[in-house]
Design a protein around this motif. Sequence first.
Motif, PDB file in Angstrom:
ATOM      1  N   ASN A 143       0.765  -1.192   0.033  1.00 29.78           N
ATOM      2  CA  ASN A 143      -0.067  -0.013   0.022  1.00 29.78           C
ATOM      3  C   ASN A 143       0.756   1.099  -0.072  1.00 29.78           C
ATOM      4  OD1 ASN A 143       1.062   0.051   2.752  1.00 29.78           O
ATOM      5  ND2 ASN A 143      -1.005  -0.114   3.653  1.00 29.78           N
ATOM      6  N   ASP A 144       1.896   1.308  -0.296  1.00 32.41           N
ATOM      7  CA  ASP A 144       2.882   2.268  -0.279  1.00 32.41           C
ATOM      8  C   ASP A 144       2.593   3.402  -1.266  1.00 32.41           C
ATOM      9  OD1 ASP A 144       4.473   1.420   1.787  1.00 32.41           O
ATOM     10  OD2 ASP A 144       6.093   0.573   0.650  1.00 32.41           O
ATOM     11  N   ASP A 145       2.173   2.895  -2.375  1.00 26.61           N
ATOM     12  CA  ASP A 145       1.485   3.817  -3.501  1.00 26.61           C
ATOM     13  C   ASP A 145      -0.006   3.962  -3.532  1.00 26.61           C
ATOM     14  OD1 ASP A 145       1.394   1.284  -4.328  1.00 26.61           O
ATOM     15  OD2 ASP A 145       2.025   1.771  -6.235  1.00 26.61           O
ATOM     16  N   ALA A 146      -0.782   3.265  -2.623  1.00 26.59           N
ATOM     17  CA  ALA A 146      -2.195   3.268  -2.470  1.00 26.59           C
ATOM     18  C   ALA A 146      -2.576   4.515  -2.278  1.00 26.59           C
ATOM     19  CB  ALA A 146      -2.701   2.178  -1.661  1.00 26.59           C
ATOM     20  N   PRO A 147      -3.724   4.943  -2.655  1.00 28.69           N
ATOM     21  CA  PRO A 147      -4.658   6.302  -2.228  1.00 28.69           C
ATOM     22  C   PRO A 147      -5.149   6.011  -0.891  1.00 28.69           C
ATOM     23  CG  PRO A 147      -5.992   4.545  -3.597  1.00 28.69           C
ATOM     24  CD  PRO A 147      -4.640   4.186  -3.481  1.00 28.69           C
ATOM     25  N   GLU A 148      -5.261   7.188  -0.144  1.00 29.50           N
ATOM     26  CA  GLU A 148      -5.821   7.174   0.941  1.00 29.50           C
ATOM     27  C   GLU A 148      -7.112   6.541   1.494  1.00 29.50           C
ATOM     28  OE1 GLU A 148      -8.206  11.350   1.767  1.00 29.50           O
ATOM     29  OE2 GLU A 148      -6.081  11.266   2.258  1.00 29.50           O
ATOM     30  N   SER A 149      -7.717   6.318   0.454  1.00 29.31           N
ATOM     31  CA  SER A 149      -8.881   5.449   0.372  1.00 29.31           C
ATOM     32  C   SER A 149      -9.337   5.018  -1.030  1.00 29.31           C
ATOM     33  CB  SER A 149     -10.270   6.334   1.123  1.00 29.31           C
ATOM     34  OG  SER A 149     -10.544   7.360   0.072  1.00 29.31           O
ATOM     35  N   TYR A 150     -10.103   4.001  -0.961  1.00 29.96           N
ATOM     36  CA  TYR A 150     -10.496   3.379  -2.265  1.00 29.96           C
ATOM     37  C   TYR A 150     -11.616   2.547  -2.204  1.00 29.96           C
ATOM     38  CZ  TYR A 150      -8.233  -0.640  -0.323  1.00 29.96           C
ATOM     39  OH  TYR A 150      -7.561  -1.551   0.356  1.00 29.96           O
ATOM     40  N   PHE A 151     -12.264   2.135  -3.488  1.00 29.66           N
ATOM     41  CA  PHE A 151     -13.541   1.528  -3.366  1.00 29.66           C
ATOM     42  C   PHE A 151     -13.255   0.171  -3.884  1.00 29.66           C
ATOM     43  CE2 PHE A 151     -15.809   5.781  -3.468  1.00 29.66           C
ATOM     44  CZ  PHE A 151     -16.615   5.445  -2.292  1.00 29.66           C
ATOM     45  N   LEU A 152     -14.081  -0.907  -3.537  1.00 29.86           N
ATOM     46  CA  LEU A 152     -13.971  -2.292  -3.821  1.00 29.86           C
ATOM     47  C   LEU A 152     -15.582  -2.553  -3.928  1.00 29.86           C
ATOM     48  CD1 LEU A 152     -11.094  -4.080  -1.958  1.00 29.86           C
ATOM     49  CD2 LEU A 152     -11.285  -3.209  -4.312  1.00 29.86           C
ATOM     50  N   ARG A 153     -15.977  -3.533  -4.815  1.00 29.17           N
ATOM     51  CA  ARG A 153     -17.341  -3.834  -4.947  1.00 29.17           C
ATOM     52  C   ARG A 153     -17.719  -4.842  -3.908  1.00 29.17           C
ATOM     53  NH1 ARG A 153     -20.163  -5.720 -10.789  1.00 29.17           N
ATOM     54  NH2 ARG A 153     -22.133  -6.244  -9.940  1.00 29.17           N
ATOM     55  N   GLY A 154     -18.845  -4.555  -3.372  1.00 32.09           N
ATOM     56  CA  GLY A 154     -19.579  -5.483  -2.212  1.00 32.09           C
ATOM     57  C   GLY A 154     -19.612  -4.835  -1.122  1.00 32.09           C
ATOM     58  N   ALA A 155     -19.455  -5.673   0.038  1.00 33.28           N
ATOM     59  CA  ALA A 155     -19.595  -5.118   1.293  1.00 33.28           C
ATOM     60  C   ALA A 155     -18.565  -5.887   2.261  1.00 33.28           C
ATOM     61  CB  ALA A 155     -20.721  -5.150   1.937  1.00 33.28           C
ATOM     62  N   ASP A 156     -18.283  -5.559   3.449  1.00 30.14           N
ATOM     63  CA  ASP A 156     -17.391  -6.092   4.118  1.00 30.14           C
ATOM     64  C   ASP A 156     -17.907  -6.262   5.613  1.00 30.14           C
ATOM     65  OD1 ASP A 156     -14.952  -7.726   4.649  1.00 30.14           O
ATOM     66  OD2 ASP A 156     -14.114  -6.642   2.976  1.00 30.14           O
ATOM     67  N   CYS A 157     -17.037  -6.876   6.468  1.00 29.18           N
ATOM     68  CA  CYS A 157     -17.600  -7.159   7.835  1.00 29.18           C
ATOM     69  C   CYS A 157     -16.539  -7.036   9.081  1.00 29.18           C
ATOM     70  CB  CYS A 157     -18.053  -8.666   7.909  1.00 29.18           C
ATOM     71  SG  CYS A 157     -16.607  -9.776   7.481  1.00 29.18           S
ATOM     72  N   TRP A 158     -15.421  -6.517   8.968  1.00 29.34           N
ATOM     73  CA  TRP A 158     -14.598  -6.111  10.171  1.00 29.34           C
ATOM     74  C   TRP A 158     -14.492  -4.725  10.551  1.00 29.34           C
ATOM     75  CZ3 TRP A 158      -9.865  -9.983   9.396  1.00 29.34           C
ATOM     76  CH2 TRP A 158     -10.120 -11.187   9.707  1.00 29.34           C
ATOM     77  N   GLY A 159     -15.334  -4.150  11.138  1.00 28.12           N
ATOM     78  CA  GLY A 159     -15.261  -2.864  11.617  1.00 28.12           C
ATOM     79  C   GLY A 159     -15.980  -2.069  10.565  1.00 28.12           C
ATOM     80  N   TRP A 160     -17.302  -1.817  10.501  1.00 31.36           N
ATOM     81  CA  TRP A 160     -17.988  -1.283   9.273  1.00 31.36           C
ATOM     82  C   TRP A 160     -18.991  -0.232   9.688  1.00 31.36           C
ATOM     83  CZ3 TRP A 160     -23.033  -2.931   7.858  1.00 31.36           C
ATOM     84  CH2 TRP A 160     -23.374  -4.076   8.700  1.00 31.36           C
ATOM     85  N   ALA A 161     -19.444   0.203   8.729  1.00 31.53           N
ATOM     86  CA  ALA A 161     -20.592   1.441   8.859  1.00 31.53           C
ATOM     87  C   ALA A 161     -21.178   1.462   7.735  1.00 31.53           C
ATOM     88  CB  ALA A 161     -19.966   2.722   9.473  1.00 31.53           C
ATOM     89  N   THR A 162     -22.629   1.590   8.141  1.00 31.85           N
ATOM     90  CA  THR A 162     -23.722   1.913   6.796  1.00 31.85           C
ATOM     91  C   THR A 162     -24.890   2.803   7.365  1.00 31.85           C
ATOM     92  OG1 THR A 162     -24.843   0.538   5.146  1.00 31.85           O
ATOM     93  CG2 THR A 162     -25.050  -0.305   7.491  1.00 31.85           C
ATOM     94  N   TRP A 163     -25.654   3.057   6.198  1.00 32.61           N
ATOM     95  CA  TRP A 163     -26.813   3.843   6.355  1.00 32.61           C
ATOM     96  C   TRP A 163     -28.106   3.052   6.207  1.00 32.61           C
ATOM     97  CZ3 TRP A 163     -22.798   4.211   3.151  1.00 32.61           C
ATOM     98  CH2 TRP A 163     -21.844   5.269   3.335  1.00 32.61           C
ATOM     99  N   ALA A 164     -29.146   3.258   6.740  1.00 28.38           N
ATOM    100  CA  ALA A 164     -30.413   2.688   6.447  1.00 28.38           C
ATOM    101  C   ALA A 164     -30.784   2.576   5.174  1.00 28.38           C
ATOM    102  CB  ALA A 164     -31.534   3.441   7.345  1.00 28.38           C
ATOM    103  N   ARG A 165     -30.541   3.499   4.104  1.00 27.28           N
ATOM    104  CA  ARG A 165     -30.655   3.321   2.896  1.00 27.28           C
ATOM    105  C   ARG A 165     -29.811   2.189   2.169  1.00 27.28           C
ATOM    106  NH1 ARG A 165     -26.316   3.973   0.226  1.00 27.28           N
ATOM    107  NH2 ARG A 165     -24.680   5.715   0.807  1.00 27.28           N
ATOM    108  N   ALA A 166     -28.733   1.973   2.587  1.00 31.98           N
ATOM    109  CA  ALA A 166     -27.784   0.842   2.145  1.00 31.98           C
ATOM    110  C   ALA A 166     -28.293  -0.614   2.733  1.00 31.98           C
ATOM    111  CB  ALA A 166     -26.431   0.981   2.459  1.00 31.98           C
ATOM    112  N   TRP A 167     -28.511  -0.431   4.059  1.00 32.74           N
ATOM    113  CA  TRP A 167     -28.906  -1.837   4.690  1.00 32.74           C
ATOM    114  C   TRP A 167     -30.185  -2.241   4.126  1.00 32.74           C
ATOM    115  CZ3 TRP A 167     -26.438  -5.303   6.867  1.00 32.74           C
ATOM    116  CH2 TRP A 167     -26.851  -6.231   7.718  1.00 32.74           C
ATOM    117  N   LYS A 168     -31.062  -1.584   3.356  1.00 32.14           N
ATOM    118  CA  LYS A 168     -32.215  -2.152   2.992  1.00 32.14           C
ATOM    119  C   LYS A 168     -31.888  -2.957   1.753  1.00 32.14           C
ATOM    120  CE  LYS A 168     -35.331   1.872   3.919  1.00 32.14           C
ATOM    121  NZ  LYS A 168     -36.086   2.841   3.444  1.00 32.14           N
ATOM    122  N   HIS A 169     -30.659  -3.000   1.254  1.00 26.89           N
ATOM    123  CA  HIS A 169     -30.232  -3.861   0.168  1.00 26.89           C
ATOM    124  C   HIS A 169     -29.995  -5.193   0.566  1.00 26.89           C
ATOM    125  CE1 HIS A 169     -29.974  -0.958  -3.490  1.00 26.89           C
ATOM    126  NE2 HIS A 169     -30.119  -0.131  -2.415  1.00 26.89           N
TER     127      HIS A 169
END
Length: 316
Positions: A143-169
């Motif tokens: 990750n030395d040249d990785a951006p400070e944040s990035y997107f991957l497809r899907g969801a994950d489960c170790w320390g996460w956050a979401t919104w009601a609009r997304a959890w409806k999925h």
Amino acid sequence: MLGIAMECAPVVLFVFNRPLHMARTVAALQANELAEQTPLFIFCDGARNEKEAERVRQVREQAKTVTGFKSVTIVEREKNYGLAGSIIDGVGCLCEQYGRVIVVEDDLITSPDFLRYMNQGLDLYADQERVASIHGYAYPVPNDDAPESYFLRGADCWGWATWARAWKHFEPNGAKLLIGLKEKGLAKAFDYGGNAFFLAMLRNQVKGKNQSWAIRWHASAYLDNMLTLYPRQSLVVNSGFDGSGAHCSDVDYYAGSLGHAPKKLKKIPVEVNEQMRLRVSVFFERMRRQRMKDFYKLVFSAGIKRIRKVAGLAAS
């Protein structure tokens, strides 16, 4: 921005029968700079049998001593919901009440930056329908040249956050998810080319061999082409790979170290970072190979022990 534009999102902590793990998780959360501004909800699952009852009681007594947060609310289950049932119900309840939630389990150790990163992410992408969640753990990839944040497809489960609009999925029917992945031709990509064991996990959930909520959350978001934001440096480590948990082995292929989040998270385009996706894919491929090596070593070791035992009996 944070603390002026909005209040901190509530944290829901799911605990069961591991008081030492819970103590470490709570201590790490208390060390977060936004802890005193954060409402904490502790969901205590019920015992499955008399053998577990004492440790479940210890966890509940321990929960009553937790301080250092804006408020502490304890929910004691009268029966055993199981991790999946407890999380699905608890996340749904908090989303309905607050519109957003940060989710932590009792074996996760968080960085002091964790709550800041989560709240900034929740704020930045609140109205982005394609964003499913904000994630605290980052896979151990270069990750030395990785951006400070990035997107991957899907969801994950170790320390996460979401919104009601997304959890409806979230789709609880694993069979429906499995069919959808196959019909849309997404099965191979969902499984990182057959390296990630995600399909096997989902199949086993359908067969009743596991109760994983996480694989269903990931599949739900993946099917709906939703993305999750990851940090460059992991803000979460899992201490549960010690044989104590119901869903963790004693081999940690995901081991990493706690890092830091930027002081102010910047908004980025909502699209998969192909560079990081490829690195995660390589990680899963290497993990698959290592798991196979470990399996064969275990089989070989068991075979040698059996031969020695038989030889010993023959000699006697």
